[in-house]
Design a protein around this motif. Structure first.
Motif, short mmCIF file in Angstrom:
data_model
loop_
_atom_site.label_atom_id
_atom_site.label_comp_id
_atom_site.label_asym_id
_atom_site.label_seq_id
_atom_site.Cartn_x
_atom_site.Cartn_y
_atom_site.Cartn_z
N TYR A 318 0.84 -1.20 0.00
CA TYR A 318 0.00 0.00 0.00
C TYR A 318 0.88 1.25 0.00
CZ TYR A 318 -3.75 3.20 1.50
OH TYR A 318 -4.66 4.23 1.59
N LYS A 322 1.10 4.04 -3.05
CA LYS A 322 0.74 5.43 -2.77
C LYS A 322 1.86 6.36 -3.25
CE LYS A 322 -0.26 5.62 1.62
NZ LYS A 322 -0.63 6.32 2.86
N ASP A 325 1.80 6.47 -7.01
CA ASP A 325 0.68 7.29 -7.46
C ASP A 325 1.04 8.78 -7.38
OD1 ASP A 325 -2.12 7.40 -8.36
OD2 ASP A 325 -2.52 8.33 -6.41
N SER A 408 -3.40 3.46 -8.65
CA SER A 408 -4.70 3.92 -8.16
C SER A 408 -5.65 2.74 -7.91
CB SER A 408 -5.34 4.90 -9.15
OG SER A 408 -5.51 4.29 -10.42
N LYS A 409 -5.53 1.70 -8.73
CA LYS A 409 -6.38 0.52 -8.58
C LYS A 409 -6.06 -0.21 -7.27
CE LYS A 409 -7.21 -4.02 -10.70
NZ LYS A 409 -6.57 -4.80 -9.63
N LYS A 412 -7.19 1.92 -4.20
CA LYS A 412 -8.65 1.87 -4.01
C LYS A 412 -9.09 0.52 -3.46
CE LYS A 412 -13.06 2.60 -6.35
NZ LYS A 412 -13.74 2.95 -7.63
N GLU A 413 -8.50 -0.54 -3.99
CA GLU A 413 -8.86 -1.90 -3.56
C GLU A 413 -8.58 -2.09 -2.07
OE1 GLU A 413 -6.61 -6.05 -4.03
OE2 GLU A 413 -7.25 -5.21 -5.96
N LYS A 415 -8.03 0.29 0.24
CA LYS A 415 -8.85 1.22 1.02
C LYS A 415 -10.26 0.66 1.21
CE LYS A 415 -7.21 5.99 0.65
NZ LYS A 415 -7.48 7.32 0.05
N THR A 416 -10.85 0.21 0.12
CA THR A 416 -12.22 -0.32 0.17
C THR A 416 -12.31 -1.51 1.11
OG1 THR A 416 -12.64 0.43 -2.09
CG2 THR A 416 -14.10 -1.27 -1.20
N GLU A 426 -16.80 6.35 2.45
CA GLU A 426 -16.14 7.64 2.21
C GLU A 426 -17.07 8.81 2.48
OE1 GLU A 426 -13.80 8.07 -1.30
OE2 GLU A 426 -13.34 5.92 -1.43
#
Length: 478
Positions: A318, A322, A325, A408-409, A412-413, A415-416, A426
């Protein structure tokens, strides 16, 4: 520099010199399709995927064969238990396992061989062993390899033959001349899948499968033969005996074996109910988390999967993505210098690690050294070098199957995942942050702090800066 690898046959680290310049013939024992793939299967498949990719990285043309055992006692028993055709069951499991291995960014081998596709070759192989008095058939239709006919038996495992068999066989099959002898062909019992042979209806023994498939696709002598170290004896020992008895030639020049998986210090077993299915692991973690976790271990050592280990590496993945990104955002108008000094240094460090018996542990440690450099460059606002280093890491470490995803994928994965775990979304976070901001403007600092603490209890970290308030997830690591 030259590649050196630990050859189990010689018990020494040797310089790698292939049989044919520029080419490598490699065989790795694959999975028996009797059930779901577990983490041990994944470990072996990842290790030899990396070995194959690194050999290609340093310029070799690699022909890599990995097999499936799609007929054996366990498959027959499982199919009978489920009331299905054993061939259909094996095909279903192989398709499922293929998909799971592909999810882990494991490339398909050059040749994916199935035992049932090579039965005529096995029958021919066995027939030649009988002709040369290295094997014998019984009245029941079984065929056994005569271990006493091969004087070098035990040279891979370094076991004394008389001692090595102890505990391996639970009973002596009818017609078997010696406890040490092993099955090449098994007479079919009632209602079992079978093939016709000169010795009657039956199916091949496990050991003859790999020797036959290796020779069929790669020739009588290959460069590298591999698998888990649990296969050294008796499987690989038996492969050597039957293969070299047939040809009179060395079967494989180098033997490589990966360590085994333990879970919290204990060997995986059904009795302990501590197995980790690959299917379950993929539901919980990004495939790269699994891959980097396994590759941080030295491949020859046993690996101990302790509670929280994957979470630690999830946090690392992660963090890397980040940062990647951020580099993509800051350097969107910059082109990477493909011949930068950073690229040359990262490539050199990578080769030094991997040339030392595929030391992925050091190679991965180097990633984090360069991530540290990127963070220092960020503080200096040296965006070009950040772009250059990221480019080098992505291009070089594809050899380990790492750092290839869209940042970004991945962000997001993950984080979700943690928003779902903590039962928050969110929109709720944004509302609470806005409310906290209002409290701060009113000077209600205690109320504002309560919101910060409430969000933290849900795994959400908020950070105030001159640009405003941002939030991020916290990945708990034990």
């Amino acid at each position: 520099m030259s590649l050196k690898l630990y050859n189990v046959l010689s018990r020494t680290k040797e310089e790698f010199i292939p049989l044919e310049e520029g080419k490598v013939k490699m065989y790795a024992c694959g999975i028996t399709a009797s059930g779901d793939a577990h983490i041990g299967h994944a470990y072996q498949a990842i290790i030899f995927d990396v070995i194959k990719k690194y050999l290609e990285y340093i310029g070799y043309k690699v022909t890599y064969v990995r097999n499936y055992t799609d007929v054996d006692d366990k498959i027959i028993l499982k199919a009978r238990e489920l009331g299905v055709n054993p061939t259909d069951y094996a095909n279903k499991m192989m398709k499922k396992i293929d998909n799971e291995l592909a999810s882990l960014f494991i490339d398909k081998p050059t040749i994916q061989s199935k035992a049932t596709e090579c039965i005529p070759d096995m029958i021919k192989f066995i027939g030649k062993l009988i002709e040369t008095d290295h094997a014998y058939s019984t009245e029941n239709g079984d065929v056994f390899f005569k271990v006493s006919s091969f004087s070098e038996y035990g040279k891979l495992s370094n076991r004394i033959v008389d001692d090595s068999i102890s505990g391996v066989r639970k009973s002596v099959e009818p017609g078997k001349l010696d406890d040490k002898d092993f099955a090449l062909w098994k007479n079919a019992k009632d209602d079992e899948i079978f093939w016709d042979s000169p010795w009657g209806k039956g199916r091949p023994g496990w050991h003859i499968e790999c020797s036959t498939m290796s020779m069929k696709y790669l020739g009588e002598t290959i460069d590298v033969h591999g698998g888990g170290k649990d296969l050294i004896f008796p499987h690989h020992e038996n492969e050597i005996a039957q293969s070299e008895s047939l040809t009179g030639k060395q079967f494989s020049k180098y033997w490589l074996h990966n360590g085994l998986i333990k879970v919290n210090g204990q060997k995986m077993s059904k009795s302990l109910n501590n197995g980790i299915l690959l299917e379950d692991l993929l539901k919980k973690y990004n495939p790269e988390v699994i891959r980097i976790t396994l590759l941080e271990n030295n491949y020859r050592s046993d690996m101990n999967i302790i509670d929280g280990l994957f979470d630690i590496h999830e946090s690392k993945i992660y963090m890397i993505y980040k940062l990647f990104d951020l580099i993509d955002t800051l350097g969107e108008n910059l082109k990477a210098n493909k011949n930068s000094d950073d690229y040359k240094k990262i490539d050199l460090d990578f080769r030094k690690a991997m040339d030392n018996d595929f030391n992925t542990s050091v190679a991965i440690a180097n990633i984090f050294e360069y991530i540290g450099i990127i963070n220092k460059l960020k503080n200096k606002n040296d965006i070009q070098r950040m772009v250059d280093i990221k480019y080098a890491l992505v291009n070089i470490y594809k050899t380990l199957g790492l750092l290839q995803q869209e940042p970004s994928k991945v962000i997001k994965e993950i984080k979700t995942k943690y928003l779902n775990i903590n039962n928050i979304n969110e929109q709720e976070i944004d509302i609470k942050i806005a409310k906290r901001q209002a409290y701060k403007q009113e000077g209600a600092w205690s109320e504002a702090d309560k919101i910060r603490e409430e969000l933290y209890s849900k795994g959400i970290i908020i950070k105030d800066s001159s640009k405003g308030t941002e939030w991020d997830i916290e990945i708990p690591t034990k």
